[in-house]
Write an enzyme that holds these catalytic residues in place. Structure first.
Site, PDB file in Angstrom:
ATOM      1  N   HIS A 256     -14.610 -45.933  10.855  1.00  0.00           N
ATOM      2  CA  HIS A 256     -14.485 -46.084  12.310  1.00  0.00           C
ATOM      3  C   HIS A 256     -15.793 -45.687  13.008  1.00  0.00           C
ATOM      4  O   HIS A 256     -15.765 -45.101  14.087  1.00  0.00           O
ATOM      5  CB  HIS A 256     -13.332 -45.206  12.864  1.00  0.00           C
ATOM      6  CG  HIS A 256     -11.982 -45.733  12.513  1.00  0.00           C
ATOM      7  ND1 HIS A 256     -11.370 -46.743  13.208  1.00  0.00           N
ATOM      8  CD2 HIS A 256     -11.114 -45.387  11.528  1.00  0.00           C
ATOM      9  CE1 HIS A 256     -10.184 -46.998  12.675  1.00  0.00           C
ATOM     10  NE2 HIS A 256     -10.004 -46.189  11.643  1.00  0.00           N
ATOM     11  N   ASP A 319      -9.562 -41.028   8.983  1.00  0.00           N
ATOM     12  CA  ASP A 319      -8.515 -42.022   8.725  1.00  0.00           C
ATOM     13  C   ASP A 319      -9.088 -43.373   8.296  1.00  0.00           C
ATOM     14  O   ASP A 319     -10.241 -43.686   8.569  1.00  0.00           O
ATOM     15  CB  ASP A 319      -7.643 -42.215   9.977  1.00  0.00           C
ATOM     16  CG  ASP A 319      -8.467 -42.670  11.177  1.00  0.00           C
ATOM     17  OD1 ASP A 319      -9.621 -42.204  11.308  1.00  0.00           O
ATOM     18  OD2 ASP A 319      -7.979 -43.484  11.969  1.00  0.00           O
ATOM     19  N   GLU A 320      -8.251 -44.128   7.632  1.00  0.00           N
ATOM     20  CA  GLU A 320      -8.441 -45.564   7.388  1.00  0.00           C
ATOM     21  C   GLU A 320      -9.810 -45.939   6.822  1.00  0.00           C
ATOM     22  O   GLU A 320     -10.482 -46.815   7.334  1.00  0.00           O
ATOM     23  CB  GLU A 320      -8.182 -46.342   8.687  1.00  0.00           C
ATOM     24  CG  GLU A 320      -6.750 -46.208   9.154  1.00  0.00           C
ATOM     25  CD  GLU A 320      -6.463 -47.042  10.385  1.00  0.00           C
ATOM     26  OE1 GLU A 320      -5.457 -47.751  10.366  1.00  0.00           O
ATOM     27  OE2 GLU A 320      -7.231 -46.973  11.364  1.00  0.00           O
ATOM     28  N   ASN A 321     -10.174 -45.259   5.754  1.00  0.00           N
ATOM     29  CA  ASN A 321     -11.396 -45.637   5.052  1.00  0.00           C
ATOM     30  C   ASN A 321     -11.038 -46.717   4.027  1.00  0.00           C
ATOM     31  O   ASN A 321     -10.312 -46.447   3.080  1.00  0.00           O
ATOM     32  CB  ASN A 321     -11.968 -44.387   4.368  1.00  0.00           C
ATOM     33  CG  ASN A 321     -13.226 -44.677   3.585  1.00  0.00           C
ATOM     34  OD1 ASN A 321     -13.685 -45.812   3.515  1.00  0.00           O
ATOM     35  ND2 ASN A 321     -13.787 -43.639   2.995  1.00  0.00           N
ATOM     36  N   GLU A 371      -5.194 -38.349   6.210  1.00  0.00           N
ATOM     37  CA  GLU A 371      -5.996 -38.720   5.038  1.00  0.00           C
ATOM     38  C   GLU A 371      -6.930 -37.595   4.589  1.00  0.00           C
ATOM     39  O   GLU A 371      -7.460 -37.656   3.475  1.00  0.00           O
ATOM     40  CB  GLU A 371      -6.832 -39.970   5.348  1.00  0.00           C
ATOM     41  CG  GLU A 371      -6.019 -41.250   5.460  1.00  0.00           C
ATOM     42  CD  GLU A 371      -5.622 -41.581   6.886  1.00  0.00           C
ATOM     43  OE1 GLU A 371      -5.369 -40.651   7.674  1.00  0.00           O
ATOM     44  OE2 GLU A 371      -5.553 -42.777   7.208  1.00  0.00           O
TER      45      GLU A 371
END
Ligand code: ACM
Length: 681
Positions: A256, A319-321, A371
């Site tokens: 991000h 988050d969201e890697n 995460e």
């Protein structure tokens, strides 16, 4: 003097709710206090009202009293015989006495309790800290009432304290930048419902939003010029602090962060060049965790930011890697092999661990999305859950402290009821009472793909007030009707704080109708809701930063107000003897209005093509309302419905459920219920 004492224990909340529902608008307490006893006393508010302060509060209490006074005179039109309260104002004979033991610290676990006693002659507000007193002032503002004789406070005794110490709102100021006035008015909204954490999501693929002196290309190239200067950040912190609210900054890493790489591509795991991301979604650009230069950069960056942001906690995202850039980089793969790092998850752990050490150096503790959780706990880290209840249990078992956001994603456009019914600590969690203490509280998250400064308030409020009650009050305070009834009053009171959720909706309706009569569109918007979840992504348009967020779905809210009332009517009717002609009359008048609405709306659509996308949905509203009217008539006259008509009607109802213009018609389900009742008789 004999007093009639009415004790509102929690058991009676639902009874008071029924009295409030739809009729009485007074004493809408939200969040509902821990203990409330109303008496028959009345403290009359007149021009002699004044305040004195005893004890040793922080100086923030004085302007807070002034703000309260402004709100009282604004509501009542009274010309008070009193000056602004200041540290020099002598404390003598004022009808409102505030007593505070010590200055409050705007930190985790500070005492926020207060006690408010209102008699016929006097109001006493007592608190350990001024933070508790601030909450008490907000409660006092909610107790103000009126009748034909004037304005008064209901006699009461309130003892109150929060259930959870961490009660937050997260604002994503990165996907759509939020100017200072938006931040400030929302801080005021937060204070009004006793939220105490403003979590600012300050960097994203779509924008880096803080002036950075060490690495100025972050804001210069990563923000389109839309960022907060350091002076403005200090102003936000001071504004929040004055209202007892902590500000937690989030710089989301290692993913991000496309906007960081526009100015500093050497931080990324793949060569640039990079441009600011304009679309919504989860993207691959990720920080290179294997280079020492990355950590030197982050050390210098967080050194500067640690001085700017004063709270003890920093949010590092996590988050969201997707891991894609890491997989595609041979030198990162080699680093993993050389250092026996098994997979990308372990590599992310390595990165988070290195970053944590930087924060330790600067005396900060970290918060991260779920995460960041590892197999074993890292001391002091707070995990913010957002996907599964199971994570909450796991995190606590591993010794983490947790804040909960799962179930409080207000960008998903679920109803206030949906979020309100979501407990911070779900009942089926296998945790001991001691373990539950590690669940510090919760945050509602306002992700900003589909909001702009114009409509963001209508996404946050009033639903976040109901959620704030979930964070503050006992879980036994759970009557949905009471919540909605009180929410209506609270929502209207929010306007005096400058929140624009109501007035901007009217303005948007005017624009949508090309400044013609808004009545038909307003009626229509009252029965539709925007698509829920992220379904809006999939419906044929590629949304981006510069897309219009001014359409019908952008003015529609998550709680279609008329549809909700109609659904309640049908629910009540279906559990009644099904003969109540008043209920049938009410349903009939709604259905009649909706049936004829389309003819008017069509005239508006002709002069305002932006409305074309909802034309067929509006036509369907008319059709399904006619079906509803036939059903009401059949119930009233006990007429048997024609079998063929029922089949055709069911098909039409089915068709009316299809989204148009990314909006859904919320009255189809209750009309189906009516049809079922008519068929059963
Ligand atoms: C998140 O919603 N990606 C934390």
């Amino acid at each position: 003097m004999k007093k009639l004492v009415v004790v509102f224990t929690l058991l009676f909340v639902s009874i008071s709710a029924l009295q409030l529902f739809g009729a009485e608008k007074s004493a809408a307490l939200m969040p509902y206090p821990a203990q409330v006893t109303f008496t028959s006393d009345r403290f009359v508010l007149n021009e002699n009202f004044s305040v004195e302060i005893h004890g040793t509060p922080d100086a923030r209490l004085y302007p807070a009293v002034t703000r309260m006074m402004y709100r009282f005179v604004g509501r009542t039109g009274l010309f008070l015989n009193t000056d602004f309260l200041s540290l020099k104002t002598p404390a003598e004979n004022a009808p409102l006495t505030i007593t505070v033991d010590r200055p409050g610290k705007v930190v985790l676990n500070e005492d926020e309790s207060y006690r408010l006693d209102i008699t016929g002659q006097h109001i006493f507000l007592k608190a350990v800290t001024d933070l508790g007193a601030l909450h008490g002032l907000e409660t006092l503002l909610q107790v103000l009432d009126s009748d034909s004789s004037g304005y008064f406070f209901k006699g009461c005794s309130i003892i109150d304290a929060p259930k959870f110490p961490w009660r937050g709102l997260m604002l994503d100021v990165s996907r759509h930048f939020l100017p200072m006035d938006v931040i400030k008015r929302n801080i005021d909204g937060m204070a009004a419902v006793k939220l105490n954490i403003l979590h600012l999501h300050l960097s994203e693929d779509q924008g880096f939003r803080v002036e950075c002196k060490t690495f100025p290309k972050l804001h210069e190239l990563g923000s389109d010029g839309l960022y907060y200067t350091q002076v403005q950040i200090k102003e936000i912190l001071a504004y929040a602090n004055a209202r007892g609210i902590r500000v937690i900054p989030e710089f989301d890493l290692p993913s991000h962060c496309t906007s960081w790489f526009v100015g500093y591509p050497e931080l990324a795991s793949q060569p640039g060049p990079y441009t600011i991301e304009r679309h919504w979604g989860v993207f691959n650009p990720t920080i290179d965790p294997t280079k020492e230069t990355t950590y030197a950069f982050l050390d210098a960056f967080f050194k500067e930011m640690s001085q700017l942001f004063t709270d003890e906690y920093f949010h590092i995202g996590g988050d969201e890697n997707t891991g894609k850039q890491w997989d595609d980089n041979p030198s990162i793969q080699k680093f993993k092999r050389d250092n026996k790092i098994a997979d990308n998850h372990a590599l992310q752990d390595y990165f988070i661990n290195r970053v944590s050490k930087i924060f330790t150096k600067y005396n900060k503790k970290i918060v991260g999305w779920e995460e960041v959780m590892r197999q074993s706990s890292s001391t002091g880290t707070i995990v913010q859950t957002w996907r599964e209840d199971k994570v909450l249990e796991d995190a606590v078992h591993k010794g983490y402290r947790v804040i909960v956001s799962k179930g409080y994603y207000i960008d998903l456009m679920y109803s206030a009821e949906n979020h309100y019914s979501n407990l911070v600590i779900p009942n089926d969690l296998k945790l001991t009472e001691a373990e539950k203490k590690n669940i510090l509280g919760a945050e509602t998250t306002m992700w900003a793909e589909f909001v702009t400064p114009e409509n963001i308030d209508s996404r946050i409020w009033p639903r976040t007030a109901a959620i704030a009650e979930r964070f503050w009050s006992s879980e036994k305070v759970n009557d949905v009707r009471s919540m909605y009834a009180r929410l209506e009053t609270i929502s209207f009171q929010f306007e005096e704080l400058g929140l624009t959720h109501k007035k901007n909706a009217e303005m948007m309706l005017r624009r949508l109708t090309n400044n013609t009569d808004v009545t038909a569109l307003r009626n229509f918007v009252a029965v539709i809701e925007p698509l829920k979840e992220y379904n809006r992504f999939d419906k044929g348009k590629d949304f981006a930063s510069y897309s219009p967020y001014t359409r019908v779905m952008d003015v529609a809210t998550a709680d279609a107000p008329a549809a909700r009332i109609f659904q309640t009517l049908v629910n009540d009717f279906s559990v009644s003897k099904k003969t109540d002609s008043k209920m049938l009359d009410s349903m009939q008048s709604y259905l009649q209005l909706w049936k004829t609405n389309h003819a008017s709306l069509v005239r508006t659509i002709r002069v305002s093509p932006i409305l074309k996308e909802i034309e067929s949905l509006s036509a369907d509203l008319s059709t399904v309302s006619e079906i509803g009217l036939q059903a009401v008539d059949a119930i009233r006259t006990k007429k048997k419905l024609d079998a063929m008509w029922v089949v055709v009607s069911a098909r039409m109802l089915q068709k009316a459920k299809e989204q148009r213009g990314q909006c859904e018609l919320m009255v189809v389900a209750p009309i189906e219920q009516l049809l079922a009742i008519a068929r059963q008789q």
